[in-house]
Every structure is written in C-alpha cells, then in structure tokens.
Design an enzyme around this catalytic site. Sequence first.
Site, PDB file in Angstrom:
ATOM      1  N   ASP A   1       5.973  39.471 -12.480  1.00  0.00           N
ATOM      2  CA  ASP A   1       7.202  38.920 -12.664  1.00  0.00           C
ATOM      3  C   ASP A   1       8.244  39.884 -12.879  1.00  0.00           C
ATOM      4  O   ASP A   1       9.506  39.577 -12.614  1.00  0.00           O
ATOM      5  CB  ASP A   1       7.058  37.672 -13.650  1.00  0.00           C
ATOM      6  CG  ASP A   1       6.236  36.954 -13.302  1.00  0.00           C
ATOM      7  OD1 ASP A   1       5.533  36.701 -12.214  1.00  0.00           O
ATOM      8  OD2 ASP A   1       6.028  35.820 -14.222  1.00  0.00           O
TER       9      ASP A   1
ATOM     10  N   GLU B   1      -6.372  15.121   7.367  1.00  0.00           N
ATOM     11  CA  GLU B   1      -5.530  15.768   6.531  1.00  0.00           C
ATOM     12  C   GLU B   1      -5.233  14.730   5.340  1.00  0.00           C
ATOM     13  O   GLU B   1      -5.519  13.491   5.316  1.00  0.00           O
ATOM     14  CB  GLU B   1      -4.220  15.768   7.189  1.00  0.00           C
ATOM     15  CG  GLU B   1      -3.935  16.799   8.279  1.00  0.00           C
ATOM     16  CD  GLU B   1      -2.910  16.912   8.966  1.00  0.00           C
ATOM     17  OE1 GLU B   1      -1.759  16.381   8.446  1.00  0.00           O
ATOM     18  OE2 GLU B   1      -2.813  17.582  10.249  1.00  0.00           O
TER      19      GLU B   1
ATOM     20  N   LYS C   1      -2.840  12.633   2.889  1.00  0.00           N
ATOM     21  CA  LYS C   1      -1.369  11.939   2.954  1.00  0.00           C
ATOM     22  C   LYS C   1      -0.754  12.019   1.631  1.00  0.00           C
ATOM     23  O   LYS C   1      -1.161  11.377   0.409  1.00  0.00           O
ATOM     24  CB  LYS C   1      -1.823  10.399   3.180  1.00  0.00           C
ATOM     25  CG  LYS C   1      -0.454  10.063   3.512  1.00  0.00           C
ATOM     26  CD  LYS C   1      -0.815   8.474   4.212  1.00  0.00           C
ATOM     27  CE  LYS C   1       0.682   7.980   4.742  1.00  0.00           C
ATOM     28  NZ  LYS C   1       1.742   7.586   3.807  1.00  0.00           N
TER      29      LYS C   1
ATOM     30  N   ASP D   1       1.906  12.353  -1.013  1.00  0.00           N
ATOM     31  CA  ASP D   1       2.950  11.013  -1.455  1.00  0.00           C
ATOM     32  C   ASP D   1       4.282  12.003  -1.940  1.00  0.00           C
ATOM     33  O   ASP D   1       4.486  12.218  -2.989  1.00  0.00           O
ATOM     34  CB  ASP D   1       2.091  10.422  -2.745  1.00  0.00           C
ATOM     35  CG  ASP D   1       2.652   9.102  -2.910  1.00  0.00           C
ATOM     36  OD1 ASP D   1       3.208   8.607  -1.644  1.00  0.00           O
ATOM     37  OD2 ASP D   1       2.089   8.237  -3.550  1.00  0.00           O
TER      38      ASP D   1
ATOM     39  N   TYR E   1       2.815  19.959   7.989  1.00  0.00           N
ATOM     40  CA  TYR E   1       1.860  19.370   8.899  1.00  0.00           C
ATOM     41  C   TYR E   1       2.108  19.070  10.212  1.00  0.00           C
ATOM     42  O   TYR E   1       1.337  18.255  10.927  1.00  0.00           O
ATOM     43  CB  TYR E   1       1.208  18.110   8.072  1.00  0.00           C
ATOM     44  CG  TYR E   1       2.311  17.234   7.527  1.00  0.00           C
ATOM     45  CD1 TYR E   1       3.157  16.356   8.496  1.00  0.00           C
ATOM     46  CD2 TYR E   1       2.531  16.969   6.310  1.00  0.00           C
ATOM     47  CE1 TYR E   1       3.705  15.375   8.118  1.00  0.00           C
ATOM     48  CE2 TYR E   1       3.264  15.823   5.816  1.00  0.00           C
ATOM     49  CZ  TYR E   1       4.074  15.296   6.693  1.00  0.00           C
ATOM     50  OH  TYR E   1       5.083  14.530   6.441  1.00  0.00           O
TER      51      TYR E   1
ATOM     52  N   LYS F   1      -5.615  12.403  12.621  1.00  0.00           N
ATOM     53  CA  LYS F   1      -4.858  12.688  13.965  1.00  0.00           C
ATOM     54  C   LYS F   1      -5.777  13.086  15.219  1.00  0.00           C
ATOM     55  O   LYS F   1      -6.787  14.040  14.912  1.00  0.00           O
ATOM     56  CB  LYS F   1      -3.794  13.775  13.683  1.00  0.00           C
ATOM     57  CG  LYS F   1      -2.735  13.527  12.610  1.00  0.00           C
ATOM     58  CD  LYS F   1      -2.135  14.591  12.401  1.00  0.00           C
ATOM     59  CE  LYS F   1      -1.195  14.510  11.211  1.00  0.00           C
ATOM     60  NZ  LYS F   1      -0.409  15.623  10.647  1.00  0.00           N
TER      61      LYS F   1
ATOM     62  N   LYS G   1      -5.277   4.289   3.773  1.00  0.00           N
ATOM     63  CA  LYS G   1      -4.817   4.158   2.395  1.00  0.00           C
ATOM     64  C   LYS G   1      -5.787   4.020   1.644  1.00  0.00           C
ATOM     65  O   LYS G   1      -6.600   2.927   1.765  1.00  0.00           O
ATOM     66  CB  LYS G   1      -3.649   3.070   2.459  1.00  0.00           C
ATOM     67  CG  LYS G   1      -2.560   3.431   3.540  1.00  0.00           C
ATOM     68  CD  LYS G   1      -1.669   4.386   2.864  1.00  0.00           C
ATOM     69  CE  LYS G   1      -0.446   4.112   1.837  1.00  0.00           C
ATOM     70  NZ  LYS G   1       0.650   3.034   2.285  1.00  0.00           N
TER      71      LYS G   1
ATOM     72  N   CYS H   1       3.733 -13.084 -38.079  1.00  0.00           N
ATOM     73  CA  CYS H   1       4.022 -11.931 -37.386  1.00  0.00           C
ATOM     74  C   CYS H   1       3.406 -10.509 -38.120  1.00  0.00           C
ATOM     75  O   CYS H   1       3.184 -10.673 -39.271  1.00  0.00           O
ATOM     76  CB  CYS H   1       5.456 -11.847 -37.866  1.00  0.00           C
ATOM     77  SG  CYS H   1       6.470 -10.125 -37.421  1.00  0.00           S
TER      78      CYS H   1
ATOM     79  N   CYS I   1       6.125  -9.033 -40.484  1.00  0.00           N
ATOM     80  CA  CYS I   1       6.877  -9.387 -41.647  1.00  0.00           C
ATOM     81  C   CYS I   1       6.177 -10.657 -42.308  1.00  0.00           C
ATOM     82  O   CYS I   1       6.681 -11.337 -42.963  1.00  0.00           O
ATOM     83  CB  CYS I   1       8.321  -9.713 -41.595  1.00  0.00           C
ATOM     84  SG  CYS I   1       8.617 -10.990 -40.347  1.00  0.00           S
TER      85      CYS I   1
ATOM     86  N   CYS J   1       8.709 -14.044 -33.262  1.00  0.00           N
ATOM     87  CA  CYS J   1       8.742 -14.062 -34.734  1.00  0.00           C
ATOM     88  C   CYS J   1      10.070 -14.182 -34.788  1.00  0.00           C
ATOM     89  O   CYS J   1      11.188 -14.055 -34.303  1.00  0.00           O
ATOM     90  CB  CYS J   1       8.513 -12.559 -35.208  1.00  0.00           C
ATOM     91  SG  CYS J   1       9.355 -12.179 -36.893  1.00  0.00           S
TER      92      CYS J   1
ATOM     93  N   CYS K   1      13.265  -9.286 -39.645  1.00  0.00           N
ATOM     94  CA  CYS K   1      12.022  -8.709 -39.457  1.00  0.00           C
ATOM     95  C   CYS K   1      12.358  -7.298 -39.078  1.00  0.00           C
ATOM     96  O   CYS K   1      12.998  -6.833 -38.237  1.00  0.00           O
ATOM     97  CB  CYS K   1      11.353  -9.299 -38.414  1.00  0.00           C
ATOM     98  SG  CYS K   1       9.716  -8.251 -38.091  1.00  0.00           S
TER      99      CYS K   1
END
Length: 667
Positions: free
Chosen positions: A33, A111, A113, A115, A220, A284, A308, A402, A405, A420, A425
């Site tokens: 780096d 391939e 898919k 997102d 792709y 494909k 999907k 509650c 409280c 409540c 509260c």
Amino acid sequence: MKEQAKKRIEELTQIIEKANHEYYVLDNPSITDQEFDKYLRELEQLEQEYPDLASPSSPTKRVGGEVIDKFQKMKHQIPMLSLPDVFNIDEIIAFDERIRKSGFNPEYVCELKIDGLSGSFHYEKGQLITGATRGDGITGEDITHNVKTIHSLPLHLKEPIDIEVRGEIYMGRETLARLNEKRAKENLPLLQNCRNAAAGSIRQLDSKIAATRKLDTWIYHLPNPSDYGIKTHFEALTFMKKLGFKVNPANRLVKNIDGILEFINEYQEKRPYLPYDIDGVVIKVNDLEMQASLGFTSKYPKWAVAYKFPAEEVLTKLTDIIFTVGRTGRITPNAVLEPVIVMGSTIKRATLHNEDYVMEKDLKIGDIVSIRKAGDVIPEVVEPKKERRTGNEKDFQMITNCPICDSILERKKDQVDHYCMNPNCPARNIEGLIHFCHRKAMDIEGLGERIVEDFFNMGFINNIPDIYHLETHKKELQELEGYGKKSIENLLDAIERSKQNSLERLLFGLGIEGIGDKTALVLAKKYKTIDHLAMQSEQDLKKMKDIGSILAKNIHDFFEKEENIQLINALKELGLNMKYTGIEEKENELITGRRFVVTGTISFMSREEIETLISNYGGNASSSVSNKTDVVIVGEKPGSKLDKARELNIEIWNEEKWKKVYDSLEK
Ligand code: IVH
C-alpha cells in the site's frame, strides 16, 4: 523537461493501473500500500505541475472531485434490455424446450444474478470515456464522473481498442455494513439493502461522495461481439476478462438442464456466504449465432432468463416474546429468537406487530419457527412448526399492564393495538423525545437514540423544552465520559439551528397520533402557522383532501389539551419558529391535488426525491395503494403494490411516463 514528465506520467499511470487491477480485480496485490501511495502522490504532483498532461482517465480521478449539477441523458446505441424472470424449475425446462423446438441443441452459460444496477461503459482506444445507467433501456444517464471512482473498473484496458461493455454496479455486503454503522452514528436513515445503496451512490452529483461508497463491478455483457470475431458468450466473458474487466469466476458453461440445476443448487447454498447480494441465476444461450436467430421480444431477449431464488427460510427457536412501548404508547410484541443467520445477517428479534398477529399464527413460546428474509432487511416469522412441539411450549399471553410504568393497557374498539395511556410513562417519553429529534422531524444531529436515552436517564432531559435548556448544562455535559468538548458544542449548535426549522418539522416532531411527515407538510403548507392550525375545527380539518375523520379528530384533540398548548407556548418562548418557511407550491395539472404511490426502483431518481417533487407540486405521496390513490408510479421490481393498482384499476405510470412528466416540470 515536459517530455520527461509526459513519459513519467505514462509510466506511473501504467504502474498504478496494474497495481489497482491486481488488488481490486485479481485480489492478488504485488506491491505494498505504501508503494502504491508513493506512486500515486508522484503522479498527482506531476499533474499539478503540468495540468495539460493530466488525462481525464488518470488514476488520480479515483478519489473523485468532479461535481456535476445535473445528470445528462445518454442514448444507448443498442437498447439495454432486462430479462424475463422465472421462478421454478418447470419454467426453466419450458425455456429449454422452447429453444430446442426451434431446432437447436444449446449449451448455456450460468451466471449469478447480481443485485445491483446495470451500467454501460464505453472505451475509446482503450481509455474509459463514459459510463451510463440503464435508465429506461433506451436512454440512460451519464454517470461518468462516479464510474471513474470504481476501482475494479479499468480506466485503461490492456488493448487500445474501442469497446462497450455492460455489467452490474454493486455494493459489497461488508461495505454496506460499514456504511450503515457510520450512518447510524450520524443519525441518518439506514440503507435498506445493497441494491438501493448502490443505486443511491451512483446517483450522487458529487463524485467525492460516490468514491467513499466503494462501489464494485461484475462485467457480464458484450453488446458487439462480432466486432472482435467472438462466437460465443463464454468467449466474450473470457475476452473481457483479458482486457482487465472484473468477470465473475462463478460463471459456468453447462451442457444441459442438469448442469443448470446443479449450478442453481450450488449457489443457493453458497448464497449466504457470498460477499455480495445475488437474487438469482441468469441462464444464457452460449452460441451467439443461436442467440441472434432466437432474437428478442419487445422487452426481452428470447435467449436468456433470470431464475429468481425463493426468499430464504430457516428454522430457529422462539425463546420469548417481549413487549416494547412506542412513543404513542403503542405496545408491540417482539419475538426473541435463538440467533440464526438468514441471508448473511444474524437475526435475534422480529416484530410480531400485535396480539391478533400472534394469535393468528398460533405462536407459543418455545416453538421452532421458520424465519424468512426476502431481499430487504426486515425478517419475518412465518409459522410455528407444530409437528416439532414437545408439550413444554408456553401459550402466548397478551399483557394487561404497561411493561414500563405498569398502568393498565387499553385496546380501543375495532383496533388491533394495545396502548399505554399514561402520558408520563418513561418509555413513551423517551420514544417521544427520540422522535422529536429524528432526521425527518427536528433533525437534531447528535441527538440520536442512545444519547437521548442517556440524557433522559441522567436527568438532563425529561421533556421537549429541556432539549433547549441543555445549553445551561454545557460544562457538566462536556465533562461526561465519552462525550467531549467538541461533540457537545456541535450538539448545542445543532439544537440552536433546529429552532429555525419550518413548521412541518415541528408538527411532525410533536408526535400527534397518525400525523406522519407528509401529512405534517400538507398541514403546514395549508395553515402556515401553528396558531392558525390550532384554531381549526374538526369539520374544517376534515375538508382537506388528505385528512380523514380519525386524523381530524386526533389533530383537534391534540390542540384541545392544556398540556400541549403549554408545551407549544414554552417552545415559542424558547425561540422556536412556528411558521411554514418552505418553498411555495408550484402547479402542474398531472400532479397538483392528486394522490401518488411510488413503487419499485426508478433508475434516475430515488423514491424520496420523487415524493418531494410531488409534494412541491401540491400532490400527495403515500406508501400504500387504496381506492383513493390516483396514480401509481412503477419502477423496476415493483412488488405487490402494482398488482393492487391493477386490481383497483388505478392509473399506472411506468418509468418512461414519469420521465416525460418529470422533464416537463419547471425545476
Ligand atoms: S444479462 C441482455 N447478466 O438483471 C442481457 N444481467 O433482469 C441483459 N443482472 O438489468 C442482462 N446479474 O441489471 C445479466 N449476470 C447477469 C446479471 C444481470 C444481474 C441484472 C441486470 C439486468 C437485470 C435483468
């Protein structure tokens, strides 16, 4: 001298681009780096000395810097089509049979898919020239300034050729997690998923912001394969990889349906562990001549489908059901789950909404339950596995008091929620204070959930006016562990600034039941001052198109209560603005006075931007489709709102139509 500089710039560009490719594409760096930074600094210096030698596709552009004032349109030379979805194996078999019936015996490329969002990238003589979004498929938007900040996309190719490639721009899961951690600290809304995060990042006008989002690519598609003598899709992938593009190593050439199914099964299992989101598998036809003779429908290629994945479901134990109290006093039961990983994130809690929801699902404490998480982030308890009950499960019991409280809860007639009713509260108060400071309300940066809770518990703020008295505790606050001088100063500045907010923020912040940020804006625009609003009768309020009888009653009741009037007076005295100071409304016959719902992703604008625009033109944008809705604006991946709109016969605007309306507006 200049000749020498030119030569060195070329050398450095090559070294840096090679190092960049090794690091971001091959994941196999050959320099450190420190060395990389040293070369980059040298290049920056030379470019500063000789600005006319600085190339627009220099690696120094990766950090961003270019700011544009609006997105230019860009027509695609070849339309960017999307793919037809298939949801089960039978549909894949039908796809294969259709192709065989045309007399072919195809091989396929499988391939992942990805997102994200698709992009088109143009190179001339091997140099990156432009990048564009898909848009409506015919015309996209010029995102060159941001695309240049994506490290995995080469600025210079290995060959000096002219070429267009297409692929997915995406954000990795780890990057999204880091980004959301940062946003949580800054009290900004979290980004829902990798796709939205990528789409929002690529639509930044300032490329410096896009650069911090660390976007990535998988390439792709090669739109003009014959220009390079390429005969199959798999060859095209290999060719693009050789040029320096990041091409997914998962891509696989398969001989038949069995190969496709194997690929799908394999990646369904690997999916949770991938460092990026995928939502299916693209299949494909490999042979490009075969592709050409199969051709296209008006929307899709006939030689590819997108399978999907079903939403992922996993089993875990429901160890408890606990209750939380919201700012309106509403009680929510929450599932406490044995931690389980669904789609890469650990799930420990899930909302169970209300008593009826739990009863309908017949959940018992100790049940093994299935948890589902679809593309977005909110996990859902689907059902208990009754066949796995041991008899030791405990029945669910709605609480009567509650949890904070202990006051008796009320379930109003015909409503599903318990409340409540104690206005003092502590849980309600904390939630109310958090709500008041929220980004969509008074937007007090630095007063996020945790800090409000801390200050409440330490007694610095018990009610809203106390926020504006924090100044008097400045010294004490600065001495608190973990806060520090500067952060308290910033916080007090943000509190001071919030006094100038336009009325709608205060109205929303006050937490009148049922008044969301959008209704608050409608009210502020109409009545202009809080006193004017407070004066209205229920009847008057009801006359407004967006206010039904429940809301009218809530607003009226709020201003009838002495304690609320006292609160408003106290805030007036503290110097809070009580007037609408926002932009005056413009008019447009297609928008003004109509109710809109936006669903799915519109490629060139975020949903928030569309809704703001609608509201500036006097329209109303809401989130659910009903028979009151006038228009549903539908983007990519719209979901069930589109079905509902069709069912109710509501006017539907697709992206193209919205774009036309949008272009016609004076902005
Ligand atoms: S091929 C004509 N391959 O899915 C070929 N698309 O519904 C067009 N996508 O708009 C696309 N991964 O944004 C292709 N490996 C992949 C993909 C992919 C994700 C997206 C792309 C496209 C949508 C299709």
